[in-house]
Scaffold this motif. Structure first.
Motif, PDB file in Angstrom:
ATOM      1  N   THR A 141       0.903  -1.182   0.023  1.00 27.36           N
ATOM      2  CA  THR A 141      -0.115  -0.075   0.012  1.00 27.36           C
ATOM      3  C   THR A 141       1.046   1.141  -0.028  1.00 27.36           C
ATOM      4  O   THR A 141       0.355   2.209  -0.705  1.00 27.36           O
ATOM      5  CB  THR A 141      -0.917   0.030   0.971  1.00 27.36           C
ATOM      6  OG1 THR A 141      -0.197  -0.179   2.294  1.00 27.36           O
ATOM      7  CG2 THR A 141      -1.993  -1.083   1.050  1.00 27.36           C
ATOM      8  N   VAL A 142       1.869   1.168   0.742  1.00 29.79           N
ATOM      9  CA  VAL A 142       3.037   2.421   0.835  1.00 29.79           C
ATOM     10  C   VAL A 142       3.573   2.457  -0.543  1.00 29.79           C
ATOM     11  O   VAL A 142       3.775   3.434  -1.179  1.00 29.79           O
ATOM     12  CB  VAL A 142       3.842   2.480   1.882  1.00 29.79           C
ATOM     13  CG1 VAL A 142       4.824   3.439   1.829  1.00 29.79           C
ATOM     14  CG2 VAL A 142       2.931   2.358   3.296  1.00 29.79           C
ATOM     15  N   GLY A 143       3.967   1.476  -1.201  1.00 31.97           N
ATOM     16  CA  GLY A 143       4.460   1.295  -2.678  1.00 31.97           C
ATOM     17  C   GLY A 143       3.853   1.954  -3.448  1.00 31.97           C
ATOM     18  O   GLY A 143       4.079   2.606  -4.417  1.00 31.97           O
ATOM     19  N   ALA A 144       2.454   1.576  -3.623  1.00 35.37           N
ATOM     20  CA  ALA A 144       1.472   2.044  -4.678  1.00 35.37           C
ATOM     21  C   ALA A 144       1.246   3.333  -4.376  1.00 35.37           C
ATOM     22  O   ALA A 144       1.127   4.014  -5.440  1.00 35.37           O
ATOM     23  CB  ALA A 144       0.221   1.255  -4.502  1.00 35.37           C
ATOM     24  N   CYS A 145       1.387   3.981  -3.204  1.00 37.17           N
ATOM     25  CA  CYS A 145       0.914   5.560  -2.817  1.00 37.17           C
ATOM     26  C   CYS A 145       2.252   6.121  -3.114  1.00 37.17           C
ATOM     27  O   CYS A 145       2.142   7.274  -3.776  1.00 37.17           O
ATOM     28  CB  CYS A 145       0.892   5.690  -1.348  1.00 37.17           C
ATOM     29  SG  CYS A 145       0.345   7.242  -1.031  1.00 37.17           S
ATOM     30  N   SER A 146       3.545   5.811  -3.232  1.00 34.74           N
ATOM     31  CA  SER A 146       4.755   6.192  -3.461  1.00 34.74           C
ATOM     32  C   SER A 146       4.800   6.290  -4.839  1.00 34.74           C
ATOM     33  O   SER A 146       5.140   7.604  -5.602  1.00 34.74           O
ATOM     34  CB  SER A 146       5.972   5.643  -2.955  1.00 34.74           C
ATOM     35  OG  SER A 146       6.071   5.544  -1.662  1.00 34.74           O
ATOM     36  N   LEU A 147       4.415   5.281  -5.635  1.00 35.24           N
ATOM     37  CA  LEU A 147       4.385   5.415  -7.060  1.00 35.24           C
ATOM     38  C   LEU A 147       3.325   6.423  -7.801  1.00 35.24           C
ATOM     39  O   LEU A 147       3.504   7.121  -8.734  1.00 35.24           O
ATOM     40  CB  LEU A 147       4.095   3.927  -7.744  1.00 35.24           C
ATOM     41  CG  LEU A 147       3.931   3.710  -9.125  1.00 35.24           C
ATOM     42  CD1 LEU A 147       5.527   4.417  -9.786  1.00 35.24           C
ATOM     43  CD2 LEU A 147       3.857   2.354  -9.756  1.00 35.24           C
ATOM     44  N   ALA A 148       2.023   6.252  -7.119  1.00 34.13           N
ATOM     45  CA  ALA A 148       1.009   7.306  -7.516  1.00 34.13           C
ATOM     46  C   ALA A 148       1.605   8.592  -7.486  1.00 34.13           C
ATOM     47  O   ALA A 148       1.466   9.780  -7.995  1.00 34.13           O
ATOM     48  CB  ALA A 148      -0.382   7.067  -6.912  1.00 34.13           C
ATOM     49  N   ALA A 149       2.231   8.950  -6.244  1.00 32.22           N
ATOM     50  CA  ALA A 149       2.759  10.311  -5.967  1.00 32.22           C
ATOM     51  C   ALA A 149       3.994  10.785  -7.059  1.00 32.22           C
ATOM     52  O   ALA A 149       3.853  11.839  -7.688  1.00 32.22           O
ATOM     53  CB  ALA A 149       3.583  10.792  -4.630  1.00 32.22           C
ATOM     54  N   ALA A 150       4.754   9.720  -7.412  1.00 32.22           N
ATOM     55  CA  ALA A 150       5.786  10.091  -8.377  1.00 32.22           C
ATOM     56  C   ALA A 150       5.021  10.221  -9.775  1.00 32.22           C
ATOM     57  O   ALA A 150       5.688  11.036 -10.575  1.00 32.22           O
ATOM     58  CB  ALA A 150       6.694   8.730  -8.560  1.00 32.22           C
ATOM     59  N   GLU A 151       4.139   9.413 -10.010  1.00 34.14           N
ATOM     60  CA  GLU A 151       3.250   9.641 -11.465  1.00 34.14           C
ATOM     61  C   GLU A 151       2.583  10.760 -11.478  1.00 34.14           C
ATOM     62  O   GLU A 151       2.794  11.519 -12.526  1.00 34.14           O
ATOM     63  CB  GLU A 151       2.350   8.589 -11.604  1.00 34.14           C
ATOM     64  CG  GLU A 151       1.599   8.437 -12.713  1.00 34.14           C
ATOM     65  CD  GLU A 151       0.318   7.709 -12.905  1.00 34.14           C
ATOM     66  OE1 GLU A 151      -0.075   7.254 -13.880  1.00 34.14           O
ATOM     67  OE2 GLU A 151      -0.226   7.408 -11.656  1.00 34.14           O
ATOM     68  N   VAL A 183       6.131   6.989   2.667  1.00 35.90           N
ATOM     69  CA  VAL A 183       6.173   7.371   1.399  1.00 35.90           C
ATOM     70  C   VAL A 183       7.394   7.964   0.878  1.00 35.90           C
ATOM     71  O   VAL A 183       7.984   8.834   1.297  1.00 35.90           O
ATOM     72  CB  VAL A 183       4.699   8.224   0.994  1.00 35.90           C
ATOM     73  CG1 VAL A 183       4.871   8.600  -0.555  1.00 35.90           C
ATOM     74  CG2 VAL A 183       3.515   7.600   1.510  1.00 35.90           C
ATOM     75  N   HIS A 184       8.177   7.310  -0.208  1.00 42.64           N
ATOM     76  CA  HIS A 184       9.336   7.754  -0.693  1.00 42.64           C
ATOM     77  C   HIS A 184       9.286   7.511  -2.205  1.00 42.64           C
ATOM     78  O   HIS A 184       9.203   6.319  -2.731  1.00 42.64           O
ATOM     79  CB  HIS A 184      10.441   7.208  -0.102  1.00 42.64           C
ATOM     80  CG  HIS A 184      11.608   7.419  -0.429  1.00 42.64           C
ATOM     81  ND1 HIS A 184      12.608   6.880  -1.351  1.00 42.64           N
ATOM     82  CD2 HIS A 184      12.524   8.497   0.022  1.00 42.64           C
ATOM     83  CE1 HIS A 184      13.688   7.334  -1.515  1.00 42.64           C
ATOM     84  NE2 HIS A 184      13.510   8.443  -0.621  1.00 42.64           N
ATOM     85  N   TYR A 185       9.880   8.588  -3.026  1.00 38.36           N
ATOM     86  CA  TYR A 185      10.242   8.371  -4.331  1.00 38.36           C
ATOM     87  C   TYR A 185      11.575   9.240  -4.677  1.00 38.36           C
ATOM     88  O   TYR A 185      11.854   9.885  -3.239  1.00 38.36           O
ATOM     89  CB  TYR A 185       9.088   8.908  -5.326  1.00 38.36           C
ATOM     90  CG  TYR A 185       8.561  10.338  -4.889  1.00 38.36           C
ATOM     91  CD1 TYR A 185       9.178  11.421  -5.658  1.00 38.36           C
ATOM     92  CD2 TYR A 185       7.651  10.592  -4.353  1.00 38.36           C
ATOM     93  CE1 TYR A 185       8.866  12.528  -5.387  1.00 38.36           C
ATOM     94  CE2 TYR A 185       7.208  11.571  -3.771  1.00 38.36           C
ATOM     95  CZ  TYR A 185       7.850  12.939  -4.497  1.00 38.36           C
ATOM     96  OH  TYR A 185       7.156  14.238  -4.017  1.00 38.36           O
ATOM     97  N   GLU A 186      12.139   9.147  -5.500  1.00 35.68           N
ATOM     98  CA  GLU A 186      13.435  10.105  -5.612  1.00 35.68           C
ATOM     99  C   GLU A 186      13.204  11.741  -5.641  1.00 35.68           C
ATOM    100  O   GLU A 186      12.502  11.919  -6.365  1.00 35.68           O
ATOM    101  CB  GLU A 186      13.993   9.810  -6.984  1.00 35.68           C
ATOM    102  CG  GLU A 186      15.369  10.272  -7.144  1.00 35.68           C
ATOM    103  CD  GLU A 186      16.283  10.160  -8.580  1.00 35.68           C
ATOM    104  OE1 GLU A 186      17.170  10.826  -8.934  1.00 35.68           O
ATOM    105  OE2 GLU A 186      15.663   9.095  -9.257  1.00 35.68           O
ATOM    106  N   GLY A 187      13.562  12.352  -4.470  1.00 38.78           N
ATOM    107  CA  GLY A 187      13.263  13.645  -4.314  1.00 38.78           C
ATOM    108  C   GLY A 187      12.137  14.092  -3.499  1.00 38.78           C
ATOM    109  O   GLY A 187      11.743  15.252  -3.263  1.00 38.78           O
ATOM    110  N   SER A 188      11.541  12.885  -2.824  1.00 39.42           N
ATOM    111  CA  SER A 188      10.406  13.165  -1.986  1.00 39.42           C
ATOM    112  C   SER A 188      10.655  13.757  -0.968  1.00 39.42           C
ATOM    113  O   SER A 188      11.811  13.734  -0.160  1.00 39.42           O
ATOM    114  CB  SER A 188       9.538  11.723  -1.661  1.00 39.42           C
ATOM    115  OG  SER A 188      10.375  10.887  -1.042  1.00 39.42           O
ATOM    116  N   PRO A 189       9.852  14.640  -0.223  1.00 37.24           N
ATOM    117  CA  PRO A 189      10.007  15.418   1.264  1.00 37.24           C
ATOM    118  C   PRO A 189      10.102  14.090   2.177  1.00 37.24           C
ATOM    119  O   PRO A 189       9.573  13.065   2.457  1.00 37.24           O
ATOM    120  CB  PRO A 189       8.594  16.068   1.448  1.00 37.24           C
ATOM    121  CG  PRO A 189       7.473  15.255   0.616  1.00 37.24           C
ATOM    122  CD  PRO A 189       8.235  14.621  -0.558  1.00 37.24           C
ATOM    123  N   GLY A 190      11.032  14.315   3.056  1.00 34.24           N
ATOM    124  CA  GLY A 190      11.413  13.522   4.375  1.00 34.24           C
ATOM    125  C   GLY A 190      10.480  13.630   5.680  1.00 34.24           C
ATOM    126  O   GLY A 190      10.618  12.755   6.393  1.00 34.24           O
TER     127      GLY A 190
END
Length: 461
Positions: free
Chosen positions: A47-57, A436-443
């Motif tokens: 669920t966190v992976g899908a959310c992270s990917l949706a944010a990146a998209e 939630v994490h993608y390249e450049g995401s807020p920490g």
């Protein structure tokens, strides 16, 4: 990971994500986190992976660039899924459940009660004829409740308490895996696209949800986790509560980070006018009340979409929008009990057990946030809003039937690696970092929670 994670791919497909993007997601394992009989670790990271990917998209769609890589740490996920248990407020830890909430022996089995809120506690006691008069402490009430419940069949308790407006369910037996005729629960996600275009494209921005206005009409825990995540990603999230229904301060501190909180009385002409003004320029509305409870105000999901075809409406409930329990109140712990999860996680002595986290709440929350982000990406393309429906029961059914357990990667997990300290109006907080994490995401979130109900009912930008 050499191959895409099957569970993440299922979650991504459920929210309508393009299959080709799933290869963007990878994980860093940290051992057997969130240990349970059921595959909680896989549900949590998916669920966190899908959310992270949706944010990146969405970020890529707004900036017309490539989709950033997503790499999620299972240690961060495990810590965040237990955020309420790691939270310290001025050095004080939280008590997740009140004394009258829990498993109780009934005459023919077990029941699970939920009495964290004062009005639910009062209704539970009233349903069983227990006087909670002045001078009676928790220890005496616990003893009386145990005696009263032990004398009644579990399902009779369930119906008596429900009729009184309280919360109790009979603990269901383990689902029979060999029963092919057994009906499953609600779907993981239901999606309906609005019929007309009209939404404006979001401009380029450094964060996926920057400038997105979110009306948060949710309570404990899944909905607030979803909107907390949208706030992390840049959304202007305004939680709206009725003045007559106070929130538990600790629950608000845990899930109110990054958001603002206001009170609006929809039963008054002034309050309704204020809310209509907020709604006119909202991008997203997230509701977490029982199906039908907002209809009397003309705020049912279908009505909102009819009025604003460009609006993204995400509807969350406990039991699903159809079936005999659709209009009943519910919480994660009750859904665990009624679905058979509590029986599967039982102790060797036969006492019902619980998942290592409020995993239905947190998992549904991240999945809901993912669905909203994907809906905003689709709106960039076609200008149409979406109606999204989620339920704790749907997530429970996915955990029970839709995820194949897999061994964890080797490693060790120290929650301290994913905790931080922040100043707040409630004093210094120790809290979990966002997973939630993608390249450049807020920490971390840009702001702590404000005091419940103290913000103006207005957008900040």
């Amino acid at each position: 990971m050499s191959e895409p994670d099957v569970t993440t791919a299922h979650a991504w497909q459920a929210i309508g994500g393009p299959a080709k993007l799933i290869t963007k997601v990878s994980y860093r394992g940290t051992g057997e986190v969130l240990p349970a009989v059921l595959p909680v670790r896989q549900l949590a990271r998916a669920t966190v992976g899908a959310c992270s990917l949706a944010a990146a998209e969405l970020l890529a769609a707004r900036n017309e660039g490539p989709v950033p890589e997503v790499r999620v740490d299972e240690g961060a996920v495990a810590t965040a899924f237990r955020s309420e248990r790691h939270l310290l407020v001025n050095g004080r830890g939280l008590t997740p459940f009140a004394p009258l909430s829990g498993f109780w022996k009934a005459a023919d089995g077990w029941v699970r009660t939920h009495a964290n809120y004062p009005h639910h506690r009062a209704r539970l006691l009233a349903a069983l004829g227990i006087d909670a008069g002045e001078g009676r402490g928790d220890a005496e009430l616990v003893e009386r409740l145990a005696e009263g419940l032990a004398a009644l069949p579990a399902r009779e308790v369930q119906e008596k308490v429900y009729a009184a407006g309280g919360l109790a369910v009979a603990v269901a037996p383990k689902p029979d895996p060999g029963d092919e005729c057994a009906a499953g629960g609600p779907p993981l996600v239901e999606i309906e696209e609005a019929g007309e275009a009209g939404g404006q494209r979001l401009p380029s921005a450094p964060l996926p949800a920057a400038g997105v206005r979110v009306l948060d009409l949710t309570r404990v825990i899944a909905g607030p986790v979803a909107t907390r995540t949208l706030a992390l990603l840049g959304a202007d999230v305004l939680r709206v509560d009725p003045p007559a229904l106070p929130e538990d301060p600790d629950a608000h501190i845990d899930t109110g980070v990054g958001k603002r909180s206001t009170l609006v009385d929809l039963d008054s002409a002034e309050g309704r006018h204020t809310f209509e003004g907020l709604l006119d320029s909202a991008d997203v509305v997230v509701t977490g009340y029982r199906p039908g409870s907002l209809d009397r105000h003309g705020l049912g999901a279908e009505e909102l979409i009819a009025r604003r075809p460009d609006l993204v409406v995400a509807q969350l409930c406990a039991w699903g929008r159809s079936g005999p329990w659709a209009e009943r109140r519910g919480f994660d712990s009750l859904v665990q009990a009624a679905s058979g999860i509590a029986a599967i996680e039982a102790t060797p002595e036969g006492r019902p057990g619980a998942l290592p986290a409020q995993a239905l709440d947190h998992g549904t929350g991240y999945l809901l946030a993912a669905g909203v982000l994907r809906a905003l990406t689709e709106r960039q393309i076609n200008g149409r809003g979406r109606l999204l429906r989620f339920s704790l029961a749907g997530t429970a059914d996915w955990l029970l039937r839709g995820i194949t357990p897999e061994p964890a990667e080797k490693g060790t997990h120290d929650p301290a690696d994913w905790l931080t300290e922040t100043s707040s109006p409630y004093g210094p907080l120790r809290h979990a970092l966002p997973p939630v994490h993608y390249e450049g995401s807020p920490g971390n979130w840009g702001t702590p929670c404000t005091r419940w109900g103290t913000d103006l009912p207005a957008w900040v930008r």
